[in-house]
Design an enzyme around this catalytic site. Sequence first.
Site, PDB file in Angstrom:
ATOM      1  N   THR A 129      -4.339 -59.490  -0.278  1.00  0.00           N
ATOM      2  CA  THR A 129      -3.672 -60.845  -0.716  1.00  0.00           C
ATOM      3  C   THR A 129      -2.399 -61.201  -0.411  1.00  0.00           C
ATOM      4  O   THR A 129      -2.013 -62.694   0.494  1.00  0.00           O
ATOM      5  CB  THR A 129      -4.831 -61.592  -1.926  1.00  0.00           C
ATOM      6  OG1 THR A 129      -6.005 -61.471  -2.128  1.00  0.00           O
ATOM      7  CG2 THR A 129      -4.160 -63.673  -2.577  1.00  0.00           C
TER       8      THR A 129
ATOM      9  N   GLN B 187     -11.458 -58.056  -8.609  1.00  0.00           N
ATOM     10  CA  GLN B 187     -10.746 -56.874  -9.994  1.00  0.00           C
ATOM     11  C   GLN B 187     -10.943 -55.852 -10.396  1.00  0.00           C
ATOM     12  O   GLN B 187     -11.931 -55.448  -9.685  1.00  0.00           O
ATOM     13  CB  GLN B 187     -10.046 -57.985 -10.370  1.00  0.00           C
ATOM     14  CG  GLN B 187      -8.835 -58.879 -10.467  1.00  0.00           C
ATOM     15  CD  GLN B 187      -9.556 -60.808  -9.706  1.00  0.00           C
ATOM     16  OE1 GLN B 187     -10.532 -60.903 -10.369  1.00  0.00           O
ATOM     17  NE2 GLN B 187      -9.482 -61.370  -8.489  1.00  0.00           N
TER      18      GLN B 187
ATOM     19  N   GLY C  12      -9.579 -59.827  -2.858  1.00  0.00           N
ATOM     20  CA  GLY C  12      -9.141 -59.441  -1.609  1.00  0.00           C
ATOM     21  C   GLY C  12      -9.863 -58.672  -1.200  1.00  0.00           C
ATOM     22  O   GLY C  12     -10.394 -57.119  -1.712  1.00  0.00           O
ATOM     23  N   HIS C  13     -11.537 -58.418  -0.128  1.00  0.00           N
ATOM     24  CA  HIS C  13     -12.455 -57.758   0.249  1.00  0.00           C
ATOM     25  C   HIS C  13     -12.024 -57.598   1.847  1.00  0.00           C
ATOM     26  O   HIS C  13     -12.220 -58.069   2.203  1.00  0.00           O
ATOM     27  CB  HIS C  13     -13.740 -58.174  -0.779  1.00  0.00           C
ATOM     28  CG  HIS C  13     -14.024 -58.391  -1.753  1.00  0.00           C
ATOM     29  ND1 HIS C  13     -15.408 -58.790  -2.189  1.00  0.00           N
ATOM     30  CD2 HIS C  13     -14.079 -57.685  -2.731  1.00  0.00           C
ATOM     31  CE1 HIS C  13     -14.948 -59.200  -3.441  1.00  0.00           C
ATOM     32  NE2 HIS C  13     -13.809 -58.291  -3.866  1.00  0.00           N
TER      33      HIS C  13
ATOM     34  N   ASP D 270      -8.651 -53.112  -6.236  1.00  0.00           N
ATOM     35  CA  ASP D 270      -8.509 -52.469  -4.565  1.00  0.00           C
ATOM     36  C   ASP D 270      -9.528 -51.372  -5.617  1.00  0.00           C
ATOM     37  O   ASP D 270      -8.976 -50.730  -4.402  1.00  0.00           O
ATOM     38  CB  ASP D 270      -7.206 -52.896  -4.812  1.00  0.00           C
ATOM     39  CG  ASP D 270      -6.633 -54.020  -5.402  1.00  0.00           C
ATOM     40  OD1 ASP D 270      -7.158 -54.847  -4.306  1.00  0.00           O
ATOM     41  OD2 ASP D 270      -5.481 -53.897  -5.651  1.00  0.00           O
TER      42      ASP D 270
ATOM     43  N   GLY E 248     -12.445 -50.594  -3.903  1.00  0.00           N
ATOM     44  CA  GLY E 248     -13.011 -51.186  -3.078  1.00  0.00           C
ATOM     45  C   GLY E 248     -14.733 -51.728  -2.799  1.00  0.00           C
ATOM     46  O   GLY E 248     -15.282 -50.452  -2.458  1.00  0.00           O
ATOM     47  N   LYS E 249     -14.990 -52.281  -3.548  1.00  0.00           N
ATOM     48  CA  LYS E 249     -16.461 -53.002  -4.049  1.00  0.00           C
ATOM     49  C   LYS E 249     -16.895 -54.122  -2.964  1.00  0.00           C
ATOM     50  O   LYS E 249     -18.235 -53.564  -2.549  1.00  0.00           O
ATOM     51  CB  LYS E 249     -15.994 -53.638  -5.099  1.00  0.00           C
ATOM     52  CG  LYS E 249     -15.498 -53.002  -6.207  1.00  0.00           C
ATOM     53  CD  LYS E 249     -15.269 -54.299  -7.671  1.00  0.00           C
ATOM     54  CE  LYS E 249     -14.183 -55.551  -7.200  1.00  0.00           C
ATOM     55  NZ  LYS E 249     -12.514 -54.847  -7.076  1.00  0.00           N
TER      56      LYS E 249
END
Length: 434
Positions: free
Chosen positions: A299, A223, A40-41, A13, A15-16
């Site tokens: 997610t 991740q 989750g992106h 999480d 911020g990729k």
Amino acid sequence: MPATIVVGLQWGDEGKGKTTDLLAESVAVVVRYQGGDNAGHTIVLGESVFKLHLVPSGVLYPHITPVIGNGVVVNPQTLLDEMAMLESRGVATGRIRVSEAAHVIMPYHVALDGAMEARLAGDEIGTTHRGIGPAYADRAWRVGLRMADLLDPRVLRSKLERVLPEKNAVLVQTHGLEPFDLDELVDRATDWGERLRPYIVDTTGLVQAALAQGRHVLLEGAQGTLLDLDHGTYPYVTSSNPVAGGACTGGGVGPLQVDEVIGVMKAYSTRVGSGPFPTELADETGRHLLEKGHEFGTTTGRRRRCGWFDAVPLRRVVAVNSATSIMLNKLDILSGLPQVRLCVAYRIDGNVVADLPASGDLLARAEPVYETFDGWEEDLGAVRRAGDLPIAARRYVDALEELAGVPISIVSVGADRTATIFRRERPRRGALAG
Ligand code: IMP
């Protein structure tokens, strides 16, 4: 044009998705190399917000080929649902490619994930219940199904005939759950295979051909390093290797084809699920980070645990990823705090420790030793040049950079693509030697 890896330096999480978004213009192929729909992106494009779990964020750009690499575990139903969602919002999905060697998350994996967590009651990992661990376990056990298996009903049936009795025995006898029906599973999986057939290819060949043609390949981790099966806070980790090395095994590139590794981290820490988290804040500041930072899981919708930035593992995570530069996200969220703290060591059983202990028990007993910085009131959302940041914010970023030992090249001060400060050049491989 070589390969770039984007990797999380914390517990995910970070911020990729925004990093990929910033680089998208020059990129031809974006590859997800591990994890599954536990990720989750969130990508903000103008007025639109897209939440993606499995499809690489490159899908939002018509010139990019989005690839799900061999190291990913794929829930075919999630993939089909996500593709349908994208199509309904006007995003073409015909360019998506899925590795024929990627493993399939079957319904019994999802059932087992939930059942095993329930049995650990009180001691659970806090997984996303997406079947990730059981699917990777079957891969290592060599009883997994791969995407290519979905394309041949005879192969599919014979593999399921071998594996299903054992899965059903565990589900029924150990967990008191319903068994799965062989014919029904074969039909369902055959249908997935038919619908996904056009997308299932040899993605390693695709990636290697792109590199040979001089096209820029971006490998996108899910991740983060502290959730890595080998380098993270085991057992409170995910079941894959988010570290940059995972891009080689799971994305189909060789180590020397990688020219740049961008480590992504937030200006503070968050963690979802169980496990030690020395800088966690259960106070007003924790609430500030949760609410201002919108720290809710993409997610599962779970609240993320929030705390100060933990710099103890920083040198190590930079080293194991060979990060060539860092993108620092969400600096704007710290505005309005009277003080900002940075954990630079732990006190464990009375001893000051400067490195992440291997044992989870020791880490659970770690008390943070903080360096304290002045806070700043100013809203940073409109800042575009590092020199325009408040002096207190600059001091904090400089301290983080010194602790990391590589340049913080990009600083993000808002979700939008434009809310970004390009602070320094991004060095490539070799530039940091010595
Ligand atoms: P699993 O990956 O669902 O097996 O969950 C294992 C651990 O990784 C749990 O602590 C999850 O909360 C965490 N985790 C998995 N995916 C993500 C993610 O995308 N962001 C943050 N934490 C995650």
